[in-house]
Design a protein around this motif. Structure first.
Motif, PDB file in Angstrom:
ATOM      1  N   ILE A  85     -39.281  74.083 -11.097  1.00  0.00           N
ATOM      2  CA  ILE A  85     -39.093  74.652  -9.759  1.00  0.00           C
ATOM      3  C   ILE A  85     -39.984  73.910  -8.765  1.00  0.00           C
ATOM      4  O   ILE A  85     -41.197  73.839  -8.929  1.00  0.00           O
ATOM      5  CB  ILE A  85     -39.423  76.156  -9.754  1.00  0.00           C
ATOM      6  CG1 ILE A  85     -38.521  76.881 -10.759  1.00  0.00           C
ATOM      7  CG2 ILE A  85     -39.259  76.751  -8.358  1.00  0.00           C
ATOM      8  CD1 ILE A  85     -38.961  78.284 -11.081  1.00  0.00           C
ATOM      9  N   LYS A  86     -39.358  73.331  -7.760  1.00  0.00           N
ATOM     10  CA  LYS A  86     -40.117  72.560  -6.769  1.00  0.00           C
ATOM     11  C   LYS A  86     -40.105  73.311  -5.440  1.00  0.00           C
ATOM     12  O   LYS A  86     -39.201  74.106  -5.169  1.00  0.00           O
ATOM     13  CB  LYS A  86     -39.467  71.176  -6.573  1.00  0.00           C
ATOM     14  CG  LYS A  86     -39.378  70.350  -7.850  1.00  0.00           C
ATOM     15  CD  LYS A  86     -40.728  69.814  -8.290  1.00  0.00           C
ATOM     16  CE  LYS A  86     -40.603  69.084  -9.621  1.00  0.00           C
ATOM     17  NZ  LYS A  86     -41.775  69.212 -10.480  1.00  0.00           N
ATOM     18  N   PRO A  87     -41.098  73.049  -4.606  1.00  0.00           N
ATOM     19  CA  PRO A  87     -41.098  73.698  -3.299  1.00  0.00           C
ATOM     20  C   PRO A  87     -39.907  73.224  -2.474  1.00  0.00           C
ATOM     21  O   PRO A  87     -39.489  72.070  -2.588  1.00  0.00           O
ATOM     22  CB  PRO A  87     -42.408  73.217  -2.671  1.00  0.00           C
ATOM     23  CG  PRO A  87     -42.775  71.990  -3.412  1.00  0.00           C
ATOM     24  CD  PRO A  87     -42.245  72.156  -4.796  1.00  0.00           C
ATOM     25  N   ASP A  88     -39.340  74.116  -1.650  1.00  0.00           N
ATOM     26  CA  ASP A  88     -38.207  73.665  -0.841  1.00  0.00           C
ATOM     27  C   ASP A  88     -38.704  72.915   0.398  1.00  0.00           C
ATOM     28  O   ASP A  88     -39.889  72.893   0.708  1.00  0.00           O
ATOM     29  CB  ASP A  88     -37.278  74.838  -0.484  1.00  0.00           C
ATOM     30  CG  ASP A  88     -38.012  75.942   0.236  1.00  0.00           C
ATOM     31  OD1 ASP A  88     -39.004  75.639   0.927  1.00  0.00           O
ATOM     32  OD2 ASP A  88     -37.614  77.119   0.083  1.00  0.00           O
ATOM     33  N   THR A  91     -40.732  74.782   3.191  1.00  0.00           N
ATOM     34  CA  THR A  91     -42.122  75.034   2.798  1.00  0.00           C
ATOM     35  C   THR A  91     -42.986  73.819   3.105  1.00  0.00           C
ATOM     36  O   THR A  91     -44.030  73.924   3.754  1.00  0.00           O
ATOM     37  CB  THR A  91     -42.210  75.332   1.281  1.00  0.00           C
ATOM     38  OG1 THR A  91     -41.426  76.481   1.001  1.00  0.00           O
ATOM     39  CG2 THR A  91     -43.639  75.568   0.843  1.00  0.00           C
ATOM     40  N   GLN A 143     -41.149  80.214  -5.964  1.00  0.00           N
ATOM     41  CA  GLN A 143     -41.263  79.465  -4.713  1.00  0.00           C
ATOM     42  C   GLN A 143     -42.265  80.125  -3.764  1.00  0.00           C
ATOM     43  O   GLN A 143     -43.021  79.425  -3.073  1.00  0.00           O
ATOM     44  CB  GLN A 143     -39.889  79.312  -4.069  1.00  0.00           C
ATOM     45  CG  GLN A 143     -39.227  78.037  -4.580  1.00  0.00           C
ATOM     46  CD  GLN A 143     -37.729  77.992  -4.346  1.00  0.00           C
ATOM     47  OE1 GLN A 143     -37.124  79.013  -3.992  1.00  0.00           O
ATOM     48  NE2 GLN A 143     -37.144  76.837  -4.551  1.00  0.00           N
TER      49      GLN A 143
END
Lengths: 165, 605
Positions: A85-88, A91, A143
């Motif tokens: 899961i990566k930051p969007d 963000t 997130q």
């Protein structure tokens, strides 16, 4: 993965009774702390007292408790490589903007206002985490915590800067 | 022994070993104290002049032979403030703020061997660790004289901001002095402990500890007997000595006197208090800043502090009160305990806590972060500062080249980003990693800090499961053979002590049996013939005389062998007596059996 909720016999959820946690922590220490086992020099007890010290620290703070809850769902936010899961994008752009603001701070008053704002934002993300985690929406929950971690780092940078003003 | 098992219920002489007494030691830069807490009473031991504040001075003659430690002025070469050199090596010299150049000029260059700082005193080279050991030996001897008993265990206080090498060095000094350190306690924590136990205090307290050579600030939360240190900060190179130095640099020769007089007078030796305040303001301001940053780190505001505890003689300076009052409020400054003695009091309490069961518990933290050097010289922190100890943290590392079979680690301590700016603690290598593509091997490294804040490291390779325990040798220790010699000397003493203890035990055992037999001989129910009786009396007298004649060994006159021979003599006389007593024992057994079966039916027996 050590489950600190299990160790302290607390429900595996974000909202926990912090007074109860402290009480249990102290009870454990009375039994396991090396000072209480001086004559025996018990290695296993020493190791367990290391675990409860760490566990208390993790559970006692909102952000670390949230990260631990995600770890128990096999989402490792502390280790970027293992985390899918990566930051969007939004963000990242907000963080960049905030970091620019921090860089421009040159007055104590300014620093104080910005610090307050950051603290508010961190709390909002943690609230967001709490509701989405409860609903089983772990991606959104993650997130929110990733965002909170970036905000916390920015807050720390600001604090260091404030000291030199 | 048969005699003991069927003894009559008479009051037997106490066979209990003298309880292990744990003393508390405040090993200060300028002054040291030693004491002991028992039966709700605190006792600080005094020297022959009745002083409990023992100067941390060590005196040598002009050839470098050790003369004495403590308050005496005798000696050709007198070493002061040795604590400032603990855990340091030659390359640290520029970081040390010397009060005068006398000690600095004695330091020899042993930087190639990466050894602890050593001084050239007369014809001899003596390490700081050994000099500190002389102070500890002296403190120990004061306790032994006062308690009239051998002391082997102590709790010793160290500045909270002491790094790993300085702590290890202190432990080594104690070892050389023949003291087992049950716990190293941080000085400000000890100060708080003294207040906590005295006043049954509850709340959050800040300890402002300005010692002779170090400044420590510590914030603690006290509740229900649990003393939890929330965080510490400090400066290892800032202390009351620096105030003296400022005065001397400004032409005031009697710095100590002036400093003390200005604590209650407006003027001393032509220096006004306001001028004095101007001279030292920057130093005090530095300590205030450190304290405020710690508050901020812990996300506390001054209103949340219930009290400020002052530690160290220098805290009598009015400017310090003034500045602390301005931040925390006048009524928050606690002064009911003597700032010179509060650390020692805390050390004694903690020594007591460790030797007796009670509900008091001290939770301390590590003052400095621990990490390893990464590619490019950046530090990857593994255990962060202000973590409650004991603590263990595990981190995974991998290889950065294909088929790499070893990883080298450099362990550092400190808050700076680059390893070169931190304190180097140790280097070690993990070998025998299976040859794999870069980034595939996984080595788990566990850093563990014990309750003294001392470090051990272990590693585990994920694929082979190979484990390794890494012993972290302090970078600046003493050479192995020197430690061996010094330990051998303490061990020699230890052997002597053991022999003496065995002898004392043998005497106690013998006297115990003598008393029983004497009673048996008076017992009209035990009938022995004259021959048996005379034999017993003869052997009894022989053993009794031996017991009365034999003295415990003294170090200056007796060797371990003599003590051992004395013990063997008593033991064989004791055995002889047991043998001649056999008819007596038989009668006693019969008597006991008869008593037990009297009035009982045969199938009940």
């Amino acid at each position: 993965m050590t489950n600190y909720f299990k160790i302290f016999d607390l429900p595996e959820q974000f909202e926990i009774n912090l007074n109860l946690l402290e009480q249990k922590y102290h009870d454990f220490l009375q039994e396991y702390h090396p000072d209480k086992n001086f004559a025996q020099n018990d290695f296993e007890k020493l190791q367990f007292s290391m675990v409860i010290n760490e566990g208390y620290k993790v559970l006692n703070q909102d952000l670390t408790r949230a990260i631990h809850l995600l770890q128990l769902k096999n989402i490792d936010l502390d280790n970027d490589e293992n985390n899918p899961i990566k930051p969007d994008y939004s963000t990242l752009s907000i963080i960049l903007e905030l970091q620019e603001k921090v860089a421009k701070v040159n007055q104590l008053e300014m620093a104080k206002i910005l610090k307050k704002q950051l603290e508010e934002k961190i709390n909002n993300q943690i609230l967001k985490f709490a509701t989405s985690f409860k609903d089983g929406n772990y991606v959104i929950a993650s997130q929110a915590i990733i965002f909170a971690k970036y905000l916390k780092k920015t807050w720390q940078d600001l604090k260091n800067k404030e000291r030199n003003l | 022994m048969a005699l003991l098992q069927i003894q009559e219920p008479i009051s037997s002489p106490s066979k209990q070993d003298e309880a292990d007494i744990v003393i508390g030691i405040d090993l200060g830069t300028t002054n040291s104290l030693v004491g002991y807490f028992e039966n709700q009473q605190l006792k600080l031991f005094t020297d022959e002049n009745g002083k409990d504040l023992i100067s941390s001075k060590v005196a040598f003659d002009k050839d470098g032979n050790f003369l004495q430690a403590g308050n005496s002025e005798v000696g050709d070469i007198i070493i002061t403030s040795i604590k400032r050199l603990m855990g340091k090596n030659f390359n640290d010299l520029n970081k040390i703020n010397f009060k005068n150049n006398f000690i600095k000029d004695l330091i020899i260059d042993n930087s190639q061997n990466n050894q602890a700082i050593a001084l050239k005193i007369g014809k001899k080279t003596i390490s700081a660790i050994e000099i500190s050991a002389e102070i500890l030996k002296y403190l120990k001897s004061l306790a032994e004289k006062n308690l009239n008993q051998k002391i082997t265990k102590a709790v010793i206080t160290v500045p909270a901001y002491f790094d790993e090498t300085a702590k290890v060095a202190t432990k080594l000094s104690a070892q050389i002095a023949g003291l087992e350190v049950l716990r190293l306690v941080n000085e400000p924590t000890a100060g708080a402990l003294a207040y906590g136990l005295d006043n049954l205090t509850k709340g959050t307290f800040l300890v402002y500890d300005l010692g002779g050579g170090t400044f420590d600030c510590s914030i603690l939360k006290m509740q229900n007997g649990v003393f939890k240190v929330l965080g510490v900060a400090g400066d290892n190179e800032l202390g009351g000595d620096d105030i003296d130095k400022i005065l001397q640099d400004n032409g005031f020769k009697t710095a100590k006197e002036i400093k003390e007089e200005l604590s209650f007078k407006e003027q001393s030796h032509g220096l006004s208090r306001s001028k004095f305040n101007d001279l030292i303001n920057h130093l005090i301001e530095k300590t205030i800043k450190i304290s405020c940053h710690l508050l901020d780190d812990l996300e506390l505001n001054p209103m949340e502090i219930d009290g400020v505890i002052l530690v160290g003689g220098s805290t009598r300076i009015p400017l310090i009160h003034q500045k602390l009052s301005a931040i925390f409020g006048d009524n928050k400054i606690l002064t009911n305990l003597d700032p010179d003695r509060v650390v020692a009091i805390g050390a004694c309490y903690q020594a007591h806590n460790l030797s007796k069961t009670n509900n008091n518990l001290l939770l301390d933290v590590n003052p400095l972060s621990l990490g390893v050097e990464m590619m490019g010289g950046i530090v990857d922190k593994i255990i962060y500062r202000n973590s409650t100890i004991p603590i263990a943290k595990t981190k995974e590392f991998t290889t950065y080249a294909d088929n790499q079979t070893a990883i080298k680690f450099h362990v550092v301590q400190g808050e700076r980003e680059f390893a070169k700016d931190c304190r180097s603690l140790a280097e070690f290598e993990i070998n025998n990693i299976p040859p794999l593509p870069a980034g595939f091997a996984r080595v788990k490294i566990t850093f563990a800090l014990d309750a003294d804040g001392l470090l051990t490291i272990s590693s585990e390779e994920k694929y082979t499961g190979q484990k390794q325990e890494i012993i972290v040798k302090p970078s600046f220790g003493l050479p192995e053979n020197q430690i061996k010699d010094l330990l051998l000397e303490s061990l020699k003493n230890a052997k002597f002590d053991i022999e003496n203890r065995l002898l004392s035990q043998a005497i106690v055992d013998a006297k115990h049996d003598i008393k029983i037999i004497q009673n048996d001989l008076k017992n009209p129910n035990i009938i022995l013939n004259e021959d048996e009786k005379n034999k017993i009396i003869g052997d009894l007298k022989k053993l009794e005389n031996l017991c009365n004649e034999t003295r415990l060994g003294s170090k200056s006159h007796d060797s371990e062998n003599t003590i051992s021979l004395n013990r063997q003599e008593i033991s064989s006389a004791h055995q002889q007596l047991s043998k001649t007593c056999e008819p007596l024992i038989l009668q006693k057994i019969n008597k006991v059996l008869k008593q037990n079966i009297a009035g009982k039916k045969i199938d009940e027996v």
